[in-house]
Design an enzyme around this catalytic site. Sequence first.
Site, PDB file in Angstrom:
ATOM      1  N   TYR A   1       0.828  -1.200   0.000  1.00  0.00           N
ATOM      2  CA  TYR A   1       0.000   0.000   0.000  1.00  0.00           C
ATOM      3  C   TYR A   1       0.869   1.259   0.000  1.00  0.00           C
ATOM      4  O   TYR A   1       1.792   1.369   0.809  1.00  0.00           O
ATOM      5  CB  TYR A   1      -0.885   0.034   1.252  1.00  0.00           C
ATOM      6  CG  TYR A   1      -2.137  -0.816   1.190  1.00  0.00           C
ATOM      7  CD1 TYR A   1      -2.214  -1.964   0.387  1.00  0.00           C
ATOM      8  CD2 TYR A   1      -3.246  -0.488   1.961  1.00  0.00           C
ATOM      9  CE1 TYR A   1      -3.353  -2.735   0.360  1.00  0.00           C
ATOM     10  CE2 TYR A   1      -4.393  -1.258   1.942  1.00  0.00           C
ATOM     11  CZ  TYR A   1      -4.447  -2.383   1.136  1.00  0.00           C
ATOM     12  OH  TYR A   1      -5.585  -3.140   1.118  1.00  0.00           O
TER      13      TYR A   1
ATOM     14  N   GLY B   1      -4.924  -3.372   6.912  1.00  0.00           N
ATOM     15  CA  GLY B   1      -5.335  -3.834   8.229  1.00  0.00           C
ATOM     16  C   GLY B   1      -4.200  -4.496   8.987  1.00  0.00           C
ATOM     17  O   GLY B   1      -3.455  -5.301   8.415  1.00  0.00           O
ATOM     18  N   VAL B   2      -4.077  -4.176  10.255  1.00  0.00           N
ATOM     19  CA  VAL B   2      -2.961  -4.718  11.040  1.00  0.00           C
ATOM     20  C   VAL B   2      -3.056  -6.232  11.157  1.00  0.00           C
ATOM     21  O   VAL B   2      -2.035  -6.916  11.300  1.00  0.00           O
ATOM     22  CB  VAL B   2      -2.891  -4.044  12.424  1.00  0.00           C
ATOM     23  CG1 VAL B   2      -4.072  -4.455  13.302  1.00  0.00           C
ATOM     24  CG2 VAL B   2      -1.574  -4.350  13.113  1.00  0.00           C
ATOM     25  N   ASP B   3      -4.259  -6.796  11.072  1.00  0.00           N
ATOM     26  CA  ASP B   3      -4.386  -8.254  11.097  1.00  0.00           C
ATOM     27  C   ASP B   3      -3.747  -8.866   9.855  1.00  0.00           C
ATOM     28  O   ASP B   3      -3.037  -9.884   9.936  1.00  0.00           O
ATOM     29  CB  ASP B   3      -5.856  -8.664  11.230  1.00  0.00           C
ATOM     30  CG  ASP B   3      -6.775  -8.012  10.209  1.00  0.00           C
ATOM     31  OD1 ASP B   3      -6.379  -7.014   9.566  1.00  0.00           O
ATOM     32  OD2 ASP B   3      -7.912  -8.500  10.055  1.00  0.00           O
ATOM     33  N   ARG B   4      -3.966  -8.229   8.693  1.00  0.00           N
ATOM     34  CA  ARG B   4      -3.336  -8.724   7.465  1.00  0.00           C
ATOM     35  C   ARG B   4      -1.819  -8.537   7.535  1.00  0.00           C
ATOM     36  O   ARG B   4      -1.058  -9.405   7.103  1.00  0.00           O
ATOM     37  CB  ARG B   4      -3.910  -7.990   6.251  1.00  0.00           C
ATOM     38  CG  ARG B   4      -5.375  -8.311   5.982  1.00  0.00           C
ATOM     39  CD  ARG B   4      -5.978  -7.370   4.953  1.00  0.00           C
ATOM     40  NE  ARG B   4      -5.400  -7.565   3.621  1.00  0.00           N
ATOM     41  CZ  ARG B   4      -5.633  -6.743   2.599  1.00  0.00           C
ATOM     42  NH1 ARG B   4      -6.393  -5.670   2.761  1.00  0.00           N
ATOM     43  NH2 ARG B   4      -5.088  -6.976   1.418  1.00  0.00           N
TER      44      ARG B   4
ATOM     45  N   THR C   1     -34.188 -24.302  -1.832  1.00  0.00           N
ATOM     46  CA  THR C   1     -33.737 -22.918  -1.650  1.00  0.00           C
ATOM     47  C   THR C   1     -32.649 -22.792  -0.592  1.00  0.00           C
ATOM     48  O   THR C   1     -31.644 -22.098  -0.790  1.00  0.00           O
ATOM     49  CB  THR C   1     -34.930 -22.018  -1.266  1.00  0.00           C
ATOM     50  OG1 THR C   1     -35.858 -22.017  -2.345  1.00  0.00           O
ATOM     51  CG2 THR C   1     -34.477 -20.589  -1.009  1.00  0.00           C
TER      52      THR C   1
END
Length: 243
Positions: free
Chosen positions: A90, A97-100, A174
Amino acid sequence: MQILIEAGNTYVKVAQLFENGNFALLGRYPSRKLEMVLEPLLETGISRIVFASVGPVEVDNSLQRISQLANIPVMQVKTLRKDFGVKNAYSEYQYLGVDRWLTLVAIRQQFKKPTVIVDIGTALTFDVMSEDGKHLGGWIAPGYQLMMKSVLENTTKVFADRDHSDLLTFADNTADGLKNGCRAALVGLIEFGLSQARDRLKAEPEVILCGGGVRHLPVNWGKSFHRRSDLVLEGLALYAKCR
């Protein structure tokens, strides 16, 4: 001993990091119960709280307040442009995101080769990393439960009455049609992403699947992929040991 905390939108994961570098998951708790969970731990000789948060700012503030009252140092890990051999794709690096970010950092320490990381939770995230640790970007899409909820809340005659089966087949009703359609959307996104990643990497990547939503994928699909858990905590543990 340090405490590791992964704070999400609804839940937090809490783990103990020991002097030998190993950590033990204590549990996954509703965010509103964080203070109650931490209270008995604060009396066990904690040297520091290390946390990462993609949840509400109230959780961050609560952690800062708890640590201040207990006179315990706290470190909030945030996304960086480059660290631990990973280079963020980035241009505005702080918006990844800090998790990523922590997942990329954790995987980089174990796989010095092209990788694709698919994390399926409330959202599905798909990230690509080259052999030299350069993050090449990724995708964000709704996870299984979010897709289901979106359809159920915006239609009047579509319903789902039970959990899905292990097989991913065409449905004759369905409820199964909706469940298997959402699962097929996950598989289709991953397979198309892998095709794109192979073209970009000029190599066959290692594929890592993580997150609670992995259980919604077909049992017999992706058998060669690595299935991992707690990668965010692994990344947090690395920061706690080295920073």
